[in-house]
Enzyme design. Structure first.
Site, short mmCIF file in Angstrom:
data_model
loop_
_atom_site.label_atom_id
_atom_site.label_comp_id
_atom_site.label_asym_id
_atom_site.label_seq_id
_atom_site.Cartn_x
_atom_site.Cartn_y
_atom_site.Cartn_z
N SER A 2 17.05 -0.69 6.09
CA SER A 2 15.78 -0.36 6.74
C SER A 2 15.88 0.85 7.65
CB SER A 2 15.26 -1.55 7.54
OG SER A 2 14.83 -2.57 6.66
N TYR B 263 3.70 -15.68 -5.40
CA TYR B 263 4.23 -14.82 -6.46
C TYR B 263 3.09 -14.13 -7.20
CZ TYR B 263 8.64 -17.12 -5.64
OH TYR B 263 9.79 -17.58 -5.06
N GLN C 33 17.44 -8.03 11.83
CA GLN C 33 16.75 -6.73 11.77
C GLN C 33 17.57 -5.61 12.41
OE1 GLN C 33 12.77 -6.75 13.29
NE2 GLN C 33 11.95 -7.85 11.52
N ARG D 121 17.39 -10.09 5.01
CA ARG D 121 16.17 -9.57 5.63
C ARG D 121 15.47 -10.68 6.42
NH1 ARG D 121 13.79 -4.36 2.49
NH2 ARG D 121 15.42 -3.09 3.39
N ASP E 239 20.10 -4.22 10.03
CA ASP E 239 19.61 -3.89 8.70
C ASP E 239 19.64 -2.37 8.46
OD1 ASP E 239 18.26 -3.51 6.35
OD2 ASP E 239 16.52 -4.74 6.88
#
Lengths: 376, 376
Positions: B133, B226, B127, B122, B130
């Site tokens: 997606s 995170y 893109q 990714r 992908d």
């Protein structure tokens, strides 16, 4: 004595609507009515008994109907339901007398005063009672959704990392209440929309919804707000212009239903053969046989790479809202004759006079009476 | 010698997509490829043989695969298809190695160079390749349509002669590519939309689509981007806010799928019990077991008055556009190593290095290799 109102449990297959919703029950109760329903009658419309606060739930049709002064339903009642009605009771429902000759005679013989919802006149004052329109609006919305889910393409333009997808084209044929809602919904979903109707006054309405109007130059305005029947020459002229638009479309939605008559064929087999691969037809006129020559009422068929969907009773697929609007239509009609806690039928009222089907052992509309007498 | 490219016929049930569409065949042909397909392989995507102009149609899998240098497919190939491949051939398809250990070993043993589309990294440069997606965007759109057709209410506000219908509320949980398209589509249809995701950076994206972002009042951002560990109080607070939004919704669409792992349960049985009568859940994470505790992958169930729809392979329901986008994803990947009519695999290329699953008798990703060795 309060007026006893009974709401029938619908029994026809695929019928999920119910003639009473909680908000209308509350209002009817305030008008001096006692409302009874069979337990569970609202369930198919996602309305369990507990959703209603002004309704008396019973467990047998005998209990429900023995004392009922007014009986409400969506679909025509069954003969066994009619057998349980007390003479002189008032029934309000769709009756479809042109398909239900025996039922109409039975209502007459049983001395029921029946009001047929499909007969509500299309005049301004009766708009709030016009169930054909309220249900058609929902059907038109749902037709566009059905088209979108049947099509193996998306409707809106979509820009992706691998390029743009162009918007789909949706043609709606027949721009009554259903057709206009179908146009509006397809447009909402991002389709390029086109509207077609034989009545030229629908042009402006289609355009106000962002659609292009397909102009054929044929004026087919008829009585009562419906399109008149067309001559073969007119049909040919229209077909030649419309064919091109049908064959450019990804989705074609047809809505040309004429109550009591077979639906006109707007799309021929030959026109289907020339359609785009993967195109979808949604035929909302399936109850009258359909607007497409290939339509099989109640079924979805594949003709080459074209899908032809001809659903029956589309409003029932939106049962919650369809029941809500229908119950409100009934309430507005009831308010014409439930006055100060009493039933006062005024036959000078155009709406009542035109909506009544049977009263005191007589079939009231002259045309219906003549037709039924002839049949016997 | 031109490069021989074979496109597999998909054989899994409910798979309507095909890995090649006419426009991509034309481009691949210009790159120096000879494309072969089984006759009829495009039919489920509404693409008959005649729709393709640069494809050689054959009638047996043996003919198709004997000389193929590159093999393209949507779903993982069957073992019998792999048996027909020549050693050293290149396969590009979804492989799902975490579910397909035997298949992965077979590809390895047959000395196939396989690229697994679900492994495309990714990163910006990838893109256009992908497929997760591109397919998710279509699935999100379709999820909103499914919700709208399953709901017995309409989504937009509608003003009728008997009053207004209020717009429906649609909550989308999980705001990745699919979730954002679902939000956009529900909004197009006139619903009031709400989006929820544990990643606070999705707030702005949801709001740009006209949706309200469900704010739990808890900021879970920790160090280094995170999520930090939440206290029990914070977890309870989040749950109570989310529950309220689930229970106000007419449609809830969940999209929290984690490739190779069971889908997290976002909606508990208790939360379903408190939902509105007639509400609908569309669970797009059914492949991984679903986001709702009641979901049954591939089925639509009724829990009280709530419908829980957990469809499998949603992109296939939009097979024409799904095939188009997928084939373009493949083309972009192929262009990384089909150069001047020759196959030139450059393992310094991050996209190829991360997407490859097996090459020259080896399983390339270290984690996959370790896992498969352990299992044996």
């Amino acid at each position: 004595m309060p007026i006893q109102v009974a709401v029938l449990q619908e029994s026809r297959p695929q019928e999920k609507r119910v003639a009473m919703v909680p908000a209308v029950a509350d209002k009817l109760s305030k008008l001096g009515c006692n409302i009874s329903m069979l337990s569970g009658a609202g369930l198919a419309s996602k309305l369990p008994d507990s959703a209603y606060s002004n309704v008396n739930f019973v467990t047998s049709a005998e209990q429900l109907l023995a004392d009922a002064d007014i009986v409400l339903a969506v679909q025509p009642p069954t003969t066994s339901q009619i057998a349980l009605l007390k003479p002189g009771a008032i029934l309000i429902s769709f009756v479809y007398q042109h398909k239900e000759a025996d039922l109409t005679r039975l209502l007459c013989d049983k001395n029921i005063t029946s009001f047929a919802m499909e007969q509500v006149p299309r005049i301004s004052r009766a708009q709030a009672m016009d169930a054909l329109s309220s249900q058609a609006a929902l059907a038109g919305y749902y037709a566009a959704l059905l088209g979108a889910t049947q099509l193996a393409r998306i409707l809106p333009m979509m820009t992706t990392a691998v390029g743009s997808i162009r918007p789909a084209r949706c043609l709606v044929m027949g721009l009554g209440v259903a057709g206009l809602q179908a146009l509006a919904t397809a447009r909402r979903l991002g389709a390029i929309t086109e509207g077609y109707d034989v009545r030229p006054e629908t042009k402006e309405q289609a355009e106000s919804l962002g659609a292009k109007f397909v102009d054929t130059g044929v004026d087919a305005r008829g009585e009562g707000g419906y399109a008149r029947e067309l001559t073969q020459d007119e049909k040919d002229k229209i077909a030649s212009v419309v064919t091109q638009h049908i064959q450019q479309a990804d989705i074609v939605i047809t809505t040309a239903a004429i109550p009591g008559r077979p639906s006109p064929k707007l799309i021929s087999k030959a026109q289907v053969e020339g359609m785009k691969l993967g195109a979808v037809i949604i035929d909302l006129a399936a109850e009258g046989g359909g607007n497409c020559e290939y339509s099989v009422p109640g079924e979805t068929i594949q003709q080459g790479q074209i899908s032809i969907v001809a659903p029956l009773n589309v409003p029932s697929m939106l049962a919650e809202h369809a029941s809500e609007l229908y119950a409100k239509n009934l309430l507005n009609l009831l308010q014409l004759f439930v006055i100060d806690g009493e039933i006062k039928l005024d036959w000078q009222d155009e709406v009542l006079a035109k909506t009544v089907l049977t009263h005191q052992g007589e079939i009231k509309p002259a045309a219906v009476k003549a037709a039924l007498t002839q049949q016997q």
